[in-house]
Design a protein around this motif. Structure first.
Motif, PDB file in Angstrom:
ATOM      1  N   VAL A 214      -0.969 -54.118 -14.720  1.00  0.00           N
ATOM      2  CA  VAL A 214      -0.355 -53.195 -15.254  1.00  0.00           C
ATOM      3  C   VAL A 214       1.264 -53.633 -15.280  1.00  0.00           C
ATOM      4  CG1 VAL A 214       0.338 -50.728 -15.409  1.00  0.00           C
ATOM      5  CG2 VAL A 214      -2.087 -51.498 -15.232  1.00  0.00           C
ATOM      6  N   GLY A 215       1.870 -53.786 -14.101  1.00  0.00           N
ATOM      7  CA  GLY A 215       3.041 -54.134 -13.686  1.00  0.00           C
ATOM      8  C   GLY A 215       3.435 -55.305 -14.586  1.00  0.00           C
TER       9      GLY A 215
ATOM     10  N   ASP B 295       4.912 -50.028 -10.859  1.00  0.00           N
ATOM     11  CA  ASP B 295       4.092 -49.759 -12.163  1.00  0.00           C
ATOM     12  C   ASP B 295       4.946 -48.587 -12.861  1.00  0.00           C
ATOM     13  OD1 ASP B 295       2.785 -52.065 -11.711  1.00  0.00           O
ATOM     14  OD2 ASP B 295       0.684 -50.657 -11.702  1.00  0.00           O
TER      15      ASP B 295
END
Lengths: 219, 216
Positions: free
Chosen positions: A139-140, A201
């Motif tokens: 996700v990051g 994130d």
């Protein structure tokens, strides 16, 4: 048409093009496979090395794969058309980011299986935790990668700039995921690093869509 | 221009005073001996580097928001100076680390992340230079100026979590772990470098303004 549907349409278009050509996933997969084989051979394939090798391989694969998500628009000169559609450009970010997220997740699953075979680590018993931590990292990577892919579009030498920008900016992701993967394989967990990943994130998911509109602003 | 000359003179005077205080008027350290004097160059370099990136961040946010070219001139100048002083901080830190820690480089979190900041902001300068038109270059560099600065908190907390060779910060609120004459030398050096930085920033921003055509 609401924002979610617009983002979904962009993601669907990107994934469909990828499914028909399968260029990005082949290229990133080959790079990751090569890195794992090379690092495994050079460093030795003790289970303790698995976490570091996995995330270095994923990092390099991301460098190759991320510029490609905006490449097709430039090659077909479709970027202007895409930008001309009514509505917010933030939805383009979410759509492209979601497509990238799916591709990198598929790669993560494949690499985890490969790691189980090549480094004889027990990926089955900790499968859920490994995937969960991996997804936090991906996700990051996707959040910042989607922005950078748009950023290097109009810059000369973008193949040079992508590693220079992505690797330092995403360093907390790589470090955090290495430590957490090591911890999971050792049967423990590490709360500070989990916090680093979650904060990273959240910050970049909040900031990058706004900056994406700045980058895509055709002044 | 008069203010600029005054600032320059003040920087020269303060640097001379700081050099005298840190080289002659302050005592050697109980553990590090004379090597502690490197601190009076290393800490101000690092401080100015972080100050420059903070200014880059603020100017970048303002530029993205208001789109006034002056903000971009400040952001551009601060980024260049920040990269320069980060490089100097890494070099002086390395020179200090060799006699005191016994190694030129260690994989301490603060060292690694400072090196990463050096790379990120070099990347911002490259993006600006390689961009196909200056306005777009300014916009893209501002975006990197914003996301790059968000990495700084990670630096700060990674020191707390890693606990490696790097000594804890000498000046923490509530507890002072430094002798008063040494503190004076350090404070004077910090002030001198900050004034020098202000002088250089003004000079560079004016140059950027002239390069852009010099419209008011």
């Amino acid at each position: 048409m609401n924002g979610f549907l617009r983002a979904a349409a962009v993601a669907r278009k990107d994934l469909l093009m990828e499914w028909r050509g399968r260029q990005t996933i082949t290229a990133t997969g080959m790079v990751a496979l090569l890195m794992i084989l090379l690092l495994g051979f050079v460093l030795g394939s003790e289970p303790g090395r698995a976490a570091a090798v996995l995330w270095v391989a994923l990092g390099f694969a991301a460098i190759v794969g991320i510029p490609r998500i905006t490449q097709s628009e430039v090659e077909q000169q479709a970027l202007e058309t895409l930008l001309l559609y009514p509505g917010s450009r933030e939805h383009l970010y979410w759509g492209k980011g979601a497509a990238l997220l799916l591709m990198l997740s598929a790669l993560l699953v494949a690499l985890l299986l490969l790691l189980g075979v090549l480094f004889s680590v027990d990926v089955w018993t900790h499968g859920g935790a490994l995937l969960g931590v991996g997804m936090l990292g991906i996700v990051g990577l996707s959040a910042i990668g989607t922005l950078l892919a748009a950023l290097v579009l109009h810059v000369r030498g973008r193949e040079l700039l992508m590693p220079l920008l992505l690797l330092p900016l995403a360093l907390p992701v790589v470090l955090g995921c290495v430590r957490l993967t090591e911890a999971i394989l050792a049967g423990t967990t590490s709360a500070p690093w989990l916090l680093v990943l979650v904060v990273f994130d959240l910050v970049y998911l909040l900031v990058c869509p706004i900056l994406f509109e700045v980058v895509m602003d055709e002044a | 221009m008069k203010a600029q000359t005054t600032l320059g003179a003040a920087a020269v005077f303060l640097l001379a005073a700081a050099a005298y205080t840190s080289l002659f008027a302050s005592p050697p350290d109980a553990f590090q001996g004379e090597y502690v004097r490197i601190m009076y160059a290393h800490v101000p370099n690092a401080w100015v580097a972080y100050l420059a990136f903070a200014i880059t961040f603020v100017a970048s946010v303002l530029y993205v928001w208001k789109r006034r070219p002056d903000y971009d001139h400040i952001a551009h100048s601060a980024t260049e100076l920040g990269v320069l002083f980060t490089g100097l901080a890494l070099a002086t830190g390395s020179i200090w680390g060799r006699p005191v820690w016994g190694t030129w480089w260690t994989w301490d979190a603060r060292l690694v992340t400072t090196a990463m900041l050096f790379l990120i902001y070099s990347g911002a300068l490259l993006v600006r230079g390689l961009s196909d038109d200056p306005q777009r270059g300014a916009r893209l560099a501002a975006v990197i100026g914003v996301i790059g600065f968000l990495d700084v908190p990670v630096i700060h907390y990674s020191v707390v979590w890693f606990r490696t060779l790097h000594q804890p910060a000498s000046i923490a609120p509530g507890s002072l772990k430094i002798a008063p004459p040494m503190l004076l030398a350090l404070m004077l050096s910090l002030l001198a470098f900050t004034v020098l930085f202000a002088y250089l920033l003004r000079l560079r921003a004016r140059l950027a303004w002239l390069e852009a055509g010099g419209e008011p």
